[in-house]
Structure formats: structure tokens, C-alpha cells
Scaffold this active site. Structure first.
Site, PDB file in Angstrom:
ATOM      1  N   TYR A  69      19.919 -11.153  82.961  1.00  0.00           N
ATOM      2  CA  TYR A  69      20.116 -12.249  83.882  1.00  0.00           C
ATOM      3  C   TYR A  69      21.329 -12.339  84.774  1.00  0.00           C
ATOM      4  O   TYR A  69      21.607 -12.315  85.769  1.00  0.00           O
ATOM      5  CB  TYR A  69      20.144 -13.597  83.073  1.00  0.00           C
ATOM      6  CG  TYR A  69      20.123 -14.659  83.810  1.00  0.00           C
ATOM      7  CD1 TYR A  69      19.088 -15.387  84.489  1.00  0.00           C
ATOM      8  CD2 TYR A  69      21.459 -15.235  83.964  1.00  0.00           C
ATOM      9  CE1 TYR A  69      19.112 -16.651  85.235  1.00  0.00           C
ATOM     10  CE2 TYR A  69      21.265 -16.405  84.650  1.00  0.00           C
ATOM     11  CZ  TYR A  69      20.333 -17.165  85.487  1.00  0.00           C
ATOM     12  OH  TYR A  69      20.600 -18.213  86.046  1.00  0.00           O
ATOM     13  N   ASP A 145      30.611 -32.088  89.371  1.00  0.00           N
ATOM     14  CA  ASP A 145      29.116 -31.977  90.335  1.00  0.00           C
ATOM     15  C   ASP A 145      29.499 -30.712  91.227  1.00  0.00           C
ATOM     16  O   ASP A 145      30.281 -31.045  92.437  1.00  0.00           O
ATOM     17  CB  ASP A 145      29.190 -33.116  90.901  1.00  0.00           C
ATOM     18  CG  ASP A 145      27.726 -33.284  91.307  1.00  0.00           C
ATOM     19  OD1 ASP A 145      27.233 -32.227  91.657  1.00  0.00           O
ATOM     20  OD2 ASP A 145      27.346 -34.264  92.111  1.00  0.00           O
ATOM     21  N   GLY A 146      28.847 -29.841  91.020  1.00  0.00           N
ATOM     22  CA  GLY A 146      28.796 -28.578  91.985  1.00  0.00           C
ATOM     23  C   GLY A 146      28.254 -29.029  93.085  1.00  0.00           C
ATOM     24  O   GLY A 146      28.920 -28.576  94.326  1.00  0.00           O
ATOM     25  N   ASP A 163      23.552 -20.907  89.130  1.00  0.00           N
ATOM     26  CA  ASP A 163      23.330 -20.397  87.877  1.00  0.00           C
ATOM     27  C   ASP A 163      22.943 -21.878  87.055  1.00  0.00           C
ATOM     28  O   ASP A 163      23.843 -22.054  86.250  1.00  0.00           O
ATOM     29  CB  ASP A 163      24.370 -19.624  87.360  1.00  0.00           C
ATOM     30  CG  ASP A 163      24.020 -19.300  85.781  1.00  0.00           C
ATOM     31  OD1 ASP A 163      22.927 -19.286  85.322  1.00  0.00           O
ATOM     32  OD2 ASP A 163      25.009 -19.036  84.896  1.00  0.00           O
ATOM     33  N   SER A 164      21.829 -22.359  87.283  1.00  0.00           N
ATOM     34  CA  SER A 164      21.421 -23.597  86.865  1.00  0.00           C
ATOM     35  C   SER A 164      20.337 -23.483  85.898  1.00  0.00           C
ATOM     36  O   SER A 164      19.629 -22.524  85.602  1.00  0.00           O
ATOM     37  CB  SER A 164      20.952 -24.470  88.023  1.00  0.00           C
ATOM     38  OG  SER A 164      19.549 -23.863  88.390  1.00  0.00           O
ATOM     39  N   SER A 165      20.324 -24.481  84.933  1.00  0.00           N
ATOM     40  CA  SER A 165      18.984 -24.780  84.023  1.00  0.00           C
ATOM     41  C   SER A 165      17.919 -25.139  84.909  1.00  0.00           C
ATOM     42  O   SER A 165      17.932 -24.986  86.241  1.00  0.00           O
ATOM     43  CB  SER A 165      19.479 -25.654  83.140  1.00  0.00           C
ATOM     44  OG  SER A 165      19.883 -26.783  83.518  1.00  0.00           O
TER      45      SER A 165
END
Lengths: 295, 295
Positions: A69, A145-146, A163-165
Site C-alpha cells: 500500500y 483538518d486536511g 491516505d485516508s481510511s
């Protein structure tokens, strides 16, 4: 259904959050568990997978397979850009994407914007193989907060990696059209995004939405596959897009030699894998209505 | 641990048969269960996966994703052979490989040798999407030991597909050197084998053994990947080998056009996927010591 049953970490597999498919990993030793301001955070040890980190009941990484990943979400966009100097990472608080991006010779600065400080702190403490590079002079870590950061910064980055959940909890806004619009504006000319974009097997509808949405906004869009056995279905993908240039993502601009691959300790990514990752099964290609990806 | 717990079909994931990773599929309706002469056979219905068939506690196929396995184990060898007239399938009692091989215009006869008659009968009754072609005039079904059949037939087939279950129970002998020697002798000149060869994530040691073993016997050997989300790790692979010719498996001799792919109703396989399936992650390539697969 709770995430822990009789010593197993259990994850529901399907987009709709139903309990039809579940994967269970034996939690041989619980290392850390807390409820942060944003989510449930757990680190545990598995005899066969090594250290594992889960957020809100979803496996985020395991020591055994994290490389496929991290390498792919980093090198697919970096090697598609002629000169990726300034990189922004949204999320990625475990540090794995930083670790990979630092290997690229063009990269001069990496800004990481992670909403949950505890992910960074816990990774530094318990996942040293991931969080090895936070102190590198090229790296700047912002806790916040991106999405807000992206809105405030225009024409600022060559590559932005989300690269988030999964699209629930703190990450839900990162799978919407407004976010992609803001990403575009945050890129410099020629800039490229790479976003975590779920699996073809259970989230094809979402991928189709993201692909169509990005296609309205960006000059080039593509979806790439990688294998991660500890994610639901064993596969995850990335949506790549270039702000304002027609580019063929399937043919990297930077081609790594076998020597470079060895030097960079890349266990998954190679130039051949880069090309192959954009080749999609027919049932996916037909849904996305992409042209034949290679000749 | 039993295969059924509280309405879930549970499968252990790891080669060593330990219980460190388990995948569980909700069994929404049990269709059929029996103990055959050789193994436990179960057919059940899952709301999200459709009809599923399991043998000895291991998922063999689901209606949702069976195509990626059946298409790849069939078209990878068929399209690597200049004129694959005579095909032998060892195992494959569900009929899926027959269904795919019949699509190839060169194929004149298909012999299927399945040890367990009940797999064939149950598939005919409950899995019509798989067992649709047993009555085709090109097809001959033998109930018996495929290994014995191979030893008795020399220089007989252009392509031999070993569609086996995992290396335990009735399939254990199909992962040994003697079997590969017999396969070679059963092939005609220019003949090609394709064998089910497990996952890179948890059986790399076995793959390495099979690859080295086949390399001693055959003129060309390669390993290819496909994605099957309901198999452990979400990936399975195939060992391909050509009896007596140096061939590049990564470049198919028969290249299907988009029109042919549509006519044949191929949901996974295409010429591009054929090429991409032989491109292996570095950690696999290094173990198998293969050369760079594409230029």
C-alpha cells in the site's frame, strides 16, 4: 458486532457495513487501545502479521503487508510527475507514506496533515517501521483538518496523496466532489493527486462515482490496483488524476532500474508493476468506460 | 475449529492450517451438505456472494467472483499455445473450466478427470452457472484419479489444467515433483500446463518449490496472479510451464480483440490482463529469481 470476539479482531467486509463477510485476525497481544477525539485506535500484535493498527474497527496496516500500500500510493503519483518537489499527504498519520516519498530523489518537502494527533504519537511509539521519518528535515507535520488545509492553500503542491481510511467517520468528506475540486485548486500546474479508492469487488459503485467526478474536474484520470491481503477482498485501489495535462498514467515518467529498486528497498513497486497496476479486469474497465490501457 | 459457527462458514487462512486468520461468510441458506467418499461438500447461498461451494472447509467458488479464477486458469495456457486442440482438466468437477475452455476456437476436445463424482453431480444440480457444459459433444467426463490417468497417457494433450483444491486431502499428490514429471510426459510436443498454485502472501515457500521443481523439468516456467476476493488473501496464482519450448508466457500468442472478449463474455481476462498477470511484486520475483518480466 463488536470488533473483538474471543481474542480475534473482526472486521466486516462489505461497503454497506453489513455483517455478511467478516475477516478475523487472532490478536495475540494487545499493545495499545484508546478512544481518541476522533476514533477508536488499537495496536495489537499478531504472530503471523506482526504489529497491526486498526481504526474504528477497520484494519489500517499490518507489518506483514503494509509495504504494498505505502509504496504504491507514493510511487504511482511521484513517478508520473516530471519533477515532484512539493508533496502533501492528507491523513497518513502512521508515517508510512512519508517513509516512501522520502526515497524519491526529486522530493524536496513533504507536508503531512493528520487530523488525529494520537495516530502519529501511537505510531511513533509502537510502529517504528512506519513512523521512522517524522524527524527528517524535509518533513513538516501539521495536526489538523486536511480538507481545511487544502482549501486554504492554492497552487501549492506537485503531488497530493490522500491516505485516508474508509468513507465513514472522519474520512467521509474526502470522498466527495467538493474535496476533489479543492484538491485540484491546491495543485500546482501539472500537479497530480493519488487518493485511496477502495476495492473493485465491493465498492465498484463508489469507484465509478469518484472516477466520473474526477473526470469532470481533471485533465487525466486513472484507477490503479494493488494487493493488500489484510484489507477486505485483498485488493485496494487508488484514484490518480492530473490537474491540467493529458498524461498516460500507465507509463511512468521516472523508470526505476533494478538497482534503484534494490537501493530504495522496494518490496512491491517496480516500473513493471506500475504499468500492470493500471490494467483493469473487463468488468471494472466496462464500468469505468476506460479505453484499453495498454497496447 | 469447525467450519460453521453461528450461521457463518469460517475458513482458516494460513498455509500451516493454524487459526490466526479466519474469514467468515454468512451462510444465508444451506442448500446441500454431504460427506462424500473423499471430502465434506457443502453448497450454500450467501446474499452478497450468491451460490458458494466449499470442500473440506475451504471455499472453492462463489457465484460473485468465480469468473476471475475460471477464465484465467483456462485462457492463460490456451492463449499461450499456438494450437490447443486437446485439453485435459484434472479436478474441476464444478465444470467452470470446461465452460471457459469451450470458448476457445482451437479447442476440439476436453477431457475432465474428477476424482469425486459427487462434486460433478452436486454442481449440475445446484450450480448451473458453472456446470453448464458437461453435455457438450466436445466434452468427455471421467470419474477417477487424475494422477493415474496422466501416468497412463503419454504425449496425449496440448494443454493440461490442474484445477485442484489446496495441497491437503485428495489434492496433496498434485503438488509433488512426480506429478509434474507425469504432466510433462502426458503433454504433446509444445504442450503447456497450468496448475492452481496458491497465494504469494501465505504460500510463497510452496510456490518457490513448485517453480524450482517445474524449472528442472520444463523448458519454460512462469507464475501468474489473479484476484479472487473469497480466497484467502484475495489472490491466487497459477504455475504455467511449457514442455519443450522457450516461450514468453507474458506475451500471448492468441490476442483477443475487444469484440472477442465481449462475445466470449469474459469478465476478467483480456490480452492486457494476460500480460499484467505475469508481472510480480519484487518480493515474489526475488524469491523466484525470475528475470524482469516486461520491457
Amino acid at each position: 458486532m463488536d470488533s473483538y470476539i474471543k481474542g480475534y479482531f473482526c472486521e466486516k467486509d462489505i461497503a454497506d457495513d453489513c455483517d455478511k463477510i467478516i475477516s478475523a485476525v487472532k490478536c495475540d497481544k494487545l499493545i495499545h487501545a484508546e478512544k481518541t477525539k476522533y476514533q477508536d485506535l488499537v495496536v495489537f500484535e499478531s504472530d503471523v502479521l506482526g504489529r497491526c493498527l486498526a481504526l474504528d474497527g477497520a484494519m489500517q496496516l499490518t507489518e506483514k503487508d503494509e509495504f504494498s500500500y505505502q509504496e504504491m500510493i507514493s510511487f504511482l503519483p511521484l513517478n508520473s510527475h516530471p519533477n515532484p518537489k512539493k508533496v502533501l499527504i492528507v491523513g497518513g498519520g502512521d508515517g508510512g507514506v512519508i517513509r516512501e516519498c522520502l526515497k524519491h530523489p526529486s522530493v524536496e518537502s513533504i507536508t503531512l496533515c493528520e487530523i488525529d494527533e494520537r495516530v502519529v504519537e501511537v505510531s511513533k511509539k509502537y510502529l517504528p517501521f512506519m513512523a521512522s521519518s517524522f524527524n527528517d528535515p524535509k518533513v513538516k507535520v501539521l495536526i489538523g483538518d486536511g480538507y481545511a488545509y487544502i482549501r486554504e492553500n492554492k497552487d501549492a503542491f506537485d503531488v497530493i496523496i490522500t491516505d485516508s481510511s474508509d468513507p465513514k467517520g472522519p474520512a467521509v468528506s474526502l470522498f466527495q466532489k467538493e474535496y476533489y475540486q479543492s484538491l485540484k485548486e491546491c495543485l500546482r500546474s501539472g500537479g497530480i493527486i493519488a487518493c485511496q479508492a477502495e476495492t473493485i469487488w465491493f465498492h465498484l459503485h463508489l469507484i465509478k462515482f469518484l472516477y466520473a467526478t474526477a473526470s469532470e474536474l481533471f485533465a487525466s484520470v486513472a484507477y490503479a490496483l494493488t494487493l493488500v491481503p489484510t484489507y477486505p477482498s485483498g485488493q485496494i485501489g487508488f484514484l490518480l488524476a492530473c490537474k491540467d495535462k493529458k498524461i498516460n498514467f500507465g507509463e511512468p515518467i521516472h523508470k526505476l532500474t533494478d538497482e534503484q529498486v534494490a537501493e530504495m528497498k522496494l518490496k512491491y513497486y517496480s516500473t513493471e508493476i506500475h504499468r500492470a497496476s493500471f490494467v483493469l479486469p473487463n468488468f471494472v474497465r466496462n464500468e469505468l468506460k476506460t479505453e484499453t490501457q495498454s497496447k
